[in-house]
Write a protein that holds these residues in place. Structure first.
Motif, PDB file in Angstrom:
ATOM      1  N   LEU A 249     -17.408 -11.196  -7.516  1.00 38.00           N
ATOM      2  CA  LEU A 249     -16.222 -10.580  -7.361  1.00 38.00           C
ATOM      3  C   LEU A 249     -15.488 -10.615  -8.480  1.00 38.00           C
ATOM      4  N   ALA A 250     -15.038 -11.864  -9.037  1.00 35.65           N
ATOM      5  CA  ALA A 250     -14.319 -12.044 -10.175  1.00 35.65           C
ATOM      6  C   ALA A 250     -15.117 -10.847 -11.390  1.00 35.65           C
ATOM      7  N   ARG A 251     -16.241 -10.832 -11.415  1.00 35.70           N
ATOM      8  CA  ARG A 251     -16.756 -10.005 -12.470  1.00 35.70           C
ATOM      9  C   ARG A 251     -16.173  -8.573 -12.342  1.00 35.70           C
ATOM     10  N   ALA A 252     -16.186  -8.184 -11.097  1.00 33.58           N
ATOM     11  CA  ALA A 252     -16.123  -6.689 -10.636  1.00 33.58           C
ATOM     12  C   ALA A 252     -14.716  -6.412 -10.657  1.00 33.58           C
ATOM     13  N   ILE A 253     -13.735  -7.488 -10.603  1.00 37.75           N
ATOM     14  CA  ILE A 253     -12.301  -7.425 -10.785  1.00 37.75           C
ATOM     15  C   ILE A 253     -11.800  -7.409 -11.978  1.00 37.75           C
TER      16      ILE A 253
ATOM     17  N   MET B 244       0.821  -1.253  -0.024  1.00 33.35           N
ATOM     18  CA  MET B 244      -0.046  -0.034  -0.074  1.00 33.35           C
ATOM     19  C   MET B 244       0.891   1.021  -0.012  1.00 33.35           C
ATOM     20  N   ASN B 245       0.513   2.205  -0.768  1.00 32.92           N
ATOM     21  CA  ASN B 245       1.230   3.464  -0.654  1.00 32.92           C
ATOM     22  C   ASN B 245       0.515   4.766  -0.355  1.00 32.92           C
ATOM     23  N   SER B 246       0.980   5.784  -0.381  1.00 35.04           N
ATOM     24  CA  SER B 246       0.384   6.938   0.030  1.00 35.04           C
ATOM     25  C   SER B 246      -0.352   8.053  -0.893  1.00 35.04           C
ATOM     26  N   ILE B 247      -0.633   7.244  -2.053  1.00 39.56           N
ATOM     27  CA  ILE B 247      -1.187   7.914  -3.195  1.00 39.56           C
ATOM     28  C   ILE B 247      -2.922   7.714  -2.669  1.00 39.56           C
ATOM     29  N   VAL B 248      -3.567   8.877  -2.627  1.00 39.64           N
ATOM     30  CA  VAL B 248      -4.947   8.827  -2.463  1.00 39.64           C
ATOM     31  C   VAL B 248      -5.702   8.462  -3.596  1.00 39.64           C
ATOM     32  N   ALA B 249      -6.403   7.552  -3.447  1.00 37.95           N
ATOM     33  CA  ALA B 249      -7.333   6.814  -4.660  1.00 37.95           C
ATOM     34  C   ALA B 249      -8.740   7.722  -4.585  1.00 37.95           C
ATOM     35  N   VAL B 250      -9.221   7.725  -3.331  1.00 35.45           N
ATOM     36  CA  VAL B 250     -10.630   8.246  -3.203  1.00 35.45           C
ATOM     37  C   VAL B 250     -10.653   9.373  -2.169  1.00 35.45           C
ATOM     38  N   ARG B 251     -11.322  10.455  -2.414  1.00 34.74           N
ATOM     39  CA  ARG B 251     -11.304  11.529  -1.435  1.00 34.74           C
ATOM     40  C   ARG B 251     -12.601  12.226  -1.427  1.00 34.74           C
TER      41      ARG B 251
ATOM     42  N   ASN C 232     -10.251 -16.502 -17.752  1.00 34.50           N
ATOM     43  CA  ASN C 232      -9.593 -17.771 -17.453  1.00 34.50           C
ATOM     44  C   ASN C 232      -8.650 -17.470 -16.071  1.00 34.50           C
ATOM     45  N   ASP C 233      -8.142 -16.060 -16.166  1.00 28.82           N
ATOM     46  CA  ASP C 233      -7.217 -15.685 -15.071  1.00 28.82           C
ATOM     47  C   ASP C 233      -8.007 -15.344 -13.886  1.00 28.82           C
ATOM     48  N   ALA C 234      -9.207 -14.791 -14.030  1.00 25.61           N
ATOM     49  CA  ALA C 234     -10.229 -14.643 -12.955  1.00 25.61           C
ATOM     50  C   ALA C 234     -10.491 -15.799 -12.068  1.00 25.61           C
ATOM     51  N   LEU C 235     -11.115 -16.833 -13.049  1.00 28.22           N
ATOM     52  CA  LEU C 235     -11.679 -18.050 -12.754  1.00 28.22           C
ATOM     53  C   LEU C 235     -10.429 -18.722 -11.713  1.00 28.22           C
ATOM     54  N   GLU C 236      -9.309 -18.546 -12.268  1.00 26.03           N
ATOM     55  CA  GLU C 236      -8.228 -19.179 -11.445  1.00 26.03           C
ATOM     56  C   GLU C 236      -7.960 -18.561 -10.076  1.00 26.03           C
ATOM     57  N   LEU C 237      -7.898 -17.130 -10.100  1.00 29.13           N
ATOM     58  CA  LEU C 237      -8.040 -16.304  -8.932  1.00 29.13           C
ATOM     59  C   LEU C 237      -9.031 -16.736  -7.860  1.00 29.13           C
ATOM     60  N   ILE C 238     -10.211 -16.828  -8.237  1.00 31.55           N
ATOM     61  CA  ILE C 238     -11.347 -17.187  -7.523  1.00 31.55           C
ATOM     62  C   ILE C 238     -11.270 -18.655  -7.153  1.00 31.55           C
ATOM     63  N   GLN C 239     -10.657 -19.501  -7.755  1.00 37.95           N
ATOM     64  CA  GLN C 239     -10.418 -21.011  -7.447  1.00 37.95           C
ATOM     65  C   GLN C 239     -11.623 -21.773  -8.002  1.00 37.95           C
ATOM     66  N   LEU C 240     -12.172 -21.317  -9.114  1.00 36.33           N
ATOM     67  CA  LEU C 240     -13.280 -21.951  -9.802  1.00 36.33           C
ATOM     68  C   LEU C 240     -13.028 -22.275 -11.193  1.00 36.33           C
ATOM     69  N   GLN C 241     -11.891 -22.987 -11.457  1.00 43.94           N
ATOM     70  CA  GLN C 241     -11.373 -23.147 -12.828  1.00 43.94           C
ATOM     71  C   GLN C 241     -12.430 -23.789 -13.591  1.00 43.94           C
TER      72      GLN C 241
ATOM     73  N   ALA D  45      -8.072 -11.979   1.051  1.00 46.20           N
ATOM     74  CA  ALA D  45      -6.908 -12.516   0.419  1.00 46.20           C
ATOM     75  C   ALA D  45      -6.896 -12.169  -1.304  1.00 46.20           C
ATOM     76  N   ILE D  46      -7.948 -12.336  -1.922  1.00 44.53           N
ATOM     77  CA  ILE D  46      -7.989 -11.767  -3.452  1.00 44.53           C
ATOM     78  C   ILE D  46      -7.575 -10.312  -3.478  1.00 44.53           C
ATOM     79  N   GLN D  47      -8.237  -9.318  -2.643  1.00 44.60           N
ATOM     80  CA  GLN D  47      -8.198  -8.297  -2.776  1.00 44.60           C
ATOM     81  C   GLN D  47      -6.599  -7.714  -2.680  1.00 44.60           C
ATOM     82  N   SER D  48      -6.076  -8.413  -1.616  1.00 42.72           N
ATOM     83  CA  SER D  48      -4.616  -8.209  -1.434  1.00 42.72           C
ATOM     84  C   SER D  48      -3.533  -8.695  -2.436  1.00 42.72           C
ATOM     85  N   ARG D  49      -4.063  -9.689  -3.327  1.00 47.49           N
ATOM     86  CA  ARG D  49      -3.232 -10.255  -4.374  1.00 47.49           C
ATOM     87  C   ARG D  49      -3.387  -9.391  -5.518  1.00 47.49           C
ATOM     88  N   VAL D  50      -4.448  -8.705  -5.798  1.00 47.73           N
ATOM     89  CA  VAL D  50      -4.776  -8.073  -6.912  1.00 47.73           C
ATOM     90  C   VAL D  50      -4.510  -6.499  -6.653  1.00 47.73           C
TER      91      VAL D  50
END
Length: 215
Positions: free
Chosen positions: A147-151, A1-8, A118-127, A181-186
């Motif tokens: 969640l995968a659709r949103a990411i 995590m960095n100091s850049i503000v994403a939402v204000r 395919n990457d998203a299905l792997e990320l959420i472990q529903l290949q 865990a998914i949020q941290s990875r992405v």
């Protein structure tokens, strides 16, 4: 995590008739941060999320995403992913089609869509579940597809509106850890709404407690 503000939020006010739902909220969410809006029903947390999403506009103040004032921009002009309480999957589409929907709307080439889905299905472990319809999936699996659709669209900010409230207690406990865990990875900046203190404490980098429209 960095100091850049994403939402204000800068002194944001939202009224519905005589009721002030969001009352002079000033708030920052850093790039990559998982921030939770915590509070009871009617405290203004979902209204705050809807303001970020662009579903409603503030009466006063400004909302900035990555430094740009988006206060009066419609939702389709904000690069946001949204996970709803009800999952909101399309029942006539397979899991794969649901995940790829936002990419098709953005007219991404088919090969790129296939790769990212395919990457998203792997990320959420529903290949192995890509060709199943929502009715053929459990509640937890549907939530992961949502969640995968949103990411998969690579949003600037991921918004989650009480996404675990329809799951049973045990599954909720498991999904808390999975979502975090998914949020941290992405590494996607996330704003999460809940009334559950345990959920907030388990998942968040930062918690904004809301009461009567104020943080």
């Amino acid at each position: 995590m960095n100091s850049i503000v994403a939402v204000r939020f800068e002194d944001v006010v939202k009224r519905f008739g005589p009721t002030t739902a969001v009352d002079r909220v000033t708030l920052e969410v850093k790039q990559g941060e998982f921030m939770t809006l915590l509070g009871p029903s009617g405290c203004g947390k979902t209204t705050t999320l809807r303001l970020v999403a662009g579903f409603i506009e503030p009466d006063e103040g400004r909302i900035l995403i990555k430094g740009e004032d988006v206060s009066d921009k419609p939702p389709n002009e904000r690069n946001l992913g949204m996970v709803f309480q009800s999952y909101a999957l399309f029942p006539h589409m397979t899991a794969r089609e649901n995940i790829g929907f936002g990419l098709r709307i953005r007219k991404i080439p088919k090969e790129e869509i296939d790769r990212r889905v395919n990457d998203a299905l792997e990320l959420i472990q529903l290949q192995g579940y890509g060709d199943r319809y929502p009715r053929e999936l459990s509640g937890g699996q549907q939530q992961r597809i949502a969640l995968a659709r949103a990411i998969v669209i690579q949003p600037d900010v991921l918004l989650l509106d009480e996404p675990l409230s329809n799951l049973d207690y045990q599954l909720r406990q498991q999904m808390r850890l999975e979502i975090k865990a998914i949020q941290s990875r992405v590494g996607v900046t996330s704003i999460y709404v809940t009334h559950d203190q345990g959920e907030a404490l388990t998942m968040s980098d930062k918690i904004a407690v809301m009461h009567k429209g104020e943080v």
